[in-house]
Motif scaffolding. Sequence first.
Motif, mmCIF file in Angstrom:
data_model
loop_
_atom_site.group_PDB
_atom_site.id
_atom_site.type_symbol
_atom_site.label_atom_id
_atom_site.label_comp_id
_atom_site.label_asym_id
_atom_site.label_seq_id
_atom_site.Cartn_x
_atom_site.Cartn_y
_atom_site.Cartn_z
ATOM 1 N N MET A 272 0.838 -1.190 0.000
ATOM 2 C CA MET A 272 0.000 0.000 0.000
ATOM 3 C C MET A 272 0.885 1.257 0.000
ATOM 4 O O MET A 272 1.918 1.285 0.671
ATOM 5 N N PRO A 273 0.494 2.286 -0.727
ATOM 6 C CA PRO A 273 1.299 3.509 -0.738
ATOM 7 C C PRO A 273 1.151 4.285 0.562
ATOM 8 O O PRO A 273 0.219 4.057 1.341
ATOM 9 N N GLU A 274 2.088 5.222 0.785
ATOM 10 C CA GLU A 274 2.005 6.111 1.943
ATOM 11 C C GLU A 274 1.366 7.452 1.581
ATOM 12 O O GLU A 274 0.945 8.199 2.462
ATOM 13 N N ALA A 275 1.311 7.780 0.293
ATOM 14 C CA ALA A 275 0.701 9.016 -0.182
ATOM 15 C C ALA A 275 0.176 8.785 -1.590
ATOM 16 O O ALA A 275 0.638 7.876 -2.291
ATOM 17 N N VAL A 276 -0.787 9.594 -1.993
ATOM 18 C CA VAL A 276 -1.421 9.427 -3.305
ATOM 19 C C VAL A 276 -1.428 10.759 -4.049
ATOM 20 O O VAL A 276 -1.775 11.801 -3.485
ATOM 21 N N LEU A 277 -1.033 10.701 -5.307
ATOM 22 C CA LEU A 277 -1.126 11.834 -6.215
ATOM 23 C C LEU A 277 -2.233 11.540 -7.219
ATOM 24 O O LEU A 277 -2.294 10.436 -7.782
ATOM 25 N N LEU A 278 -3.103 12.517 -7.442
ATOM 26 C CA LEU A 278 -4.235 12.341 -8.347
ATOM 27 C C LEU A 278 -4.186 13.368 -9.466
ATOM 28 O O LEU A 278 -4.043 14.574 -9.206
ATOM 29 N N ASP A 279 -4.305 12.908 -10.693
ATOM 30 C CA ASP A 279 -4.591 13.825 -11.781
ATOM 31 C C ASP A 279 -6.022 14.346 -11.573
ATOM 32 O O ASP A 279 -6.818 13.743 -10.853
ATOM 33 N N ILE A 280 -6.353 15.449 -12.201
ATOM 34 C CA ILE A 280 -7.666 16.070 -11.957
ATOM 35 C C ILE A 280 -8.631 15.803 -13.123
ATOM 36 O O ILE A 280 -9.537 15.001 -13.025
ATOM 37 N N SER A 281 -8.411 16.485 -14.237
ATOM 38 C CA SER A 281 -9.300 16.315 -15.383
ATOM 39 C C SER A 281 -9.168 14.909 -15.933
ATOM 40 O O SER A 281 -8.063 14.430 -16.212
ATOM 41 N N GLY A 282 -10.292 14.222 -16.079
ATOM 42 C CA GLY A 282 -10.285 12.859 -16.575
ATOM 43 C C GLY A 282 -10.205 11.812 -15.490
ATOM 44 O O GLY A 282 -10.400 10.633 -15.761
ATOM 45 N N VAL A 283 -9.917 12.242 -14.259
ATOM 46 C CA VAL A 283 -9.875 11.332 -13.116
ATOM 47 C C VAL A 283 -10.921 11.728 -12.086
ATOM 48 O O VAL A 283 -11.700 10.900 -11.622
ATOM 49 N N LEU A 284 -10.975 13.012 -11.740
ATOM 50 C CA LEU A 284 -11.978 13.504 -10.797
ATOM 51 C C LEU A 284 -13.236 13.983 -11.515
ATOM 52 O O LEU A 284 -14.348 13.813 -11.001
ATOM 53 N N TYR A 285 -13.063 14.602 -12.665
ATOM 54 C CA TYR A 285 -14.235 15.118 -13.381
ATOM 55 C C TYR A 285 -13.997 15.078 -14.879
ATOM 56 O O TYR A 285 -12.865 14.958 -15.352
ATOM 57 N N GLN A 286 -15.102 15.184 -15.608
ATOM 58 C CA GLN A 286 -15.058 15.275 -17.060
ATOM 59 C C GLN A 286 -16.172 16.198 -17.506
ATOM 60 O O GLN A 286 -17.327 16.041 -17.077
ATOM 61 N N ASP A 287 -15.843 17.184 -18.317
ATOM 62 C CA ASP A 287 -16.844 18.133 -18.820
ATOM 63 C C ASP A 287 -17.645 18.755 -17.678
ATOM 64 O O ASP A 287 -18.887 18.811 -17.714
ATOM 65 N N ALA A 288 -16.931 19.203 -16.640
ATOM 66 C CA ALA A 288 -17.509 19.933 -15.503
ATOM 67 C C ALA A 288 -18.421 19.082 -14.628
ATOM 68 O O ALA A 288 -19.135 19.613 -13.776
ATOM 69 N N GLN A 289 -18.378 17.757 -14.802
ATOM 70 C CA GLN A 289 -19.181 16.872 -13.970
ATOM 71 C C GLN A 289 -18.261 15.841 -13.307
ATOM 72 O O GLN A 289 -17.384 15.280 -13.957
ATOM 73 N N PRO A 290 -18.455 15.594 -12.002
ATOM 74 C CA PRO A 290 -17.621 14.577 -11.350
ATOM 75 C C PRO A 290 -17.845 13.207 -11.965
ATOM 76 O O PRO A 290 -18.978 12.839 -12.289
ATOM 77 N N ILE A 291 -16.772 12.469 -12.156
ATOM 78 C CA ILE A 291 -16.883 11.108 -12.670
ATOM 79 C C ILE A 291 -17.502 10.230 -11.590
ATOM 80 O O ILE A 291 -17.176 10.357 -10.407
ATOM 81 N N ALA A 292 -18.398 9.367 -11.977
ATOM 82 C CA ALA A 292 -19.150 8.538 -11.026
ATOM 83 C C ALA A 292 -18.211 7.842 -10.045
ATOM 84 O O ALA A 292 -17.252 7.180 -10.444
ATOM 85 N N GLY A 293 -18.497 7.997 -8.754
ATOM 86 C CA GLY A 293 -17.736 7.348 -7.703
ATOM 87 C C GLY A 293 -16.494 8.079 -7.258
ATOM 88 O O GLY A 293 -15.877 7.698 -6.248
ATOM 89 N N SER A 294 -16.095 9.135 -7.974
ATOM 90 C CA SER A 294 -14.821 9.790 -7.659
ATOM 91 C C SER A 294 -14.885 10.619 -6.385
ATOM 92 O O SER A 294 -13.907 10.675 -5.623
#
Length: 249
Positions: free
Chosen positions: A1-23
């Motif tokens: 398991m990692p100790e820290a997480v880096l997340l991309d934003i567009s395409g991972v958290l949201y798409q076209d101003a809408q949150p991606i399901a479950g994100s």
Amino acid sequence: MPEAVLLDISGVLYQDAQPIAGSVAAVKALQAKGYPLRLVTNTSRLTAAEIHRQLSAMGYALQPEQIYSAPRAVRHYVEAKGLRPYCLIHRNLEAEYADLLEEPEPNAVVLGDAEERFDYAHLERAFHLLLDGAPLLAMGDNRYFRSRGALRLDAGPFVRALEYAADVKALILGKPSGEFFRGALAELGVAAGDALMIGDDVESDVLGALQAGLQACLVKTGKYRDGDQSKAPDALLADDLADAVRRFC
């Protein structure tokens, strides 16, 4: 398991101003588990403050300082080197670069996703500065991004055009630069091998992270295209952020 997480934003958290399901729930799960987070993005059409405002409106409970952007990394570099940049950037980014926009004698070229400003006059000005010896500092070299259901040109093709025309090599200060990932990790206080990068761009997010020594997970959302996983066989693969968090965190 990692100790820290880096997340991309567009395409991972949201798409076209809408949150991606479950994100939204997935980010909450990471926070509940106590993971230090950084949202790492090459987005250069928005200030970090505007990115945070939009994410908050979508239901993400994050702090502004958790956003580590390519424009921020470039600005830090310019200030550290005492450069006077000619900024070929998007109009929306002007507030973040306001004090750097009127340099009378620029000695560097800063390039972001300038959208309609990628016209002949602006590119010609940058070209002549490069011929005079100015370094080319790019916020990223992404080929494209997804918006409104279609792929759109990003800054990368224009970086390549200026490199070719002026016979120079750009210094990429956003993803996939190892320096960019090291900057984000330094804020988190973790070693590269103890961090997991989750992104939808196999080149900028995943291969860049792997080359910098991080673990990486490619998600099948955003700009992901069938076959991308073959370019990064050492990466984890997940359907989306919720799947990645459930299986790998």
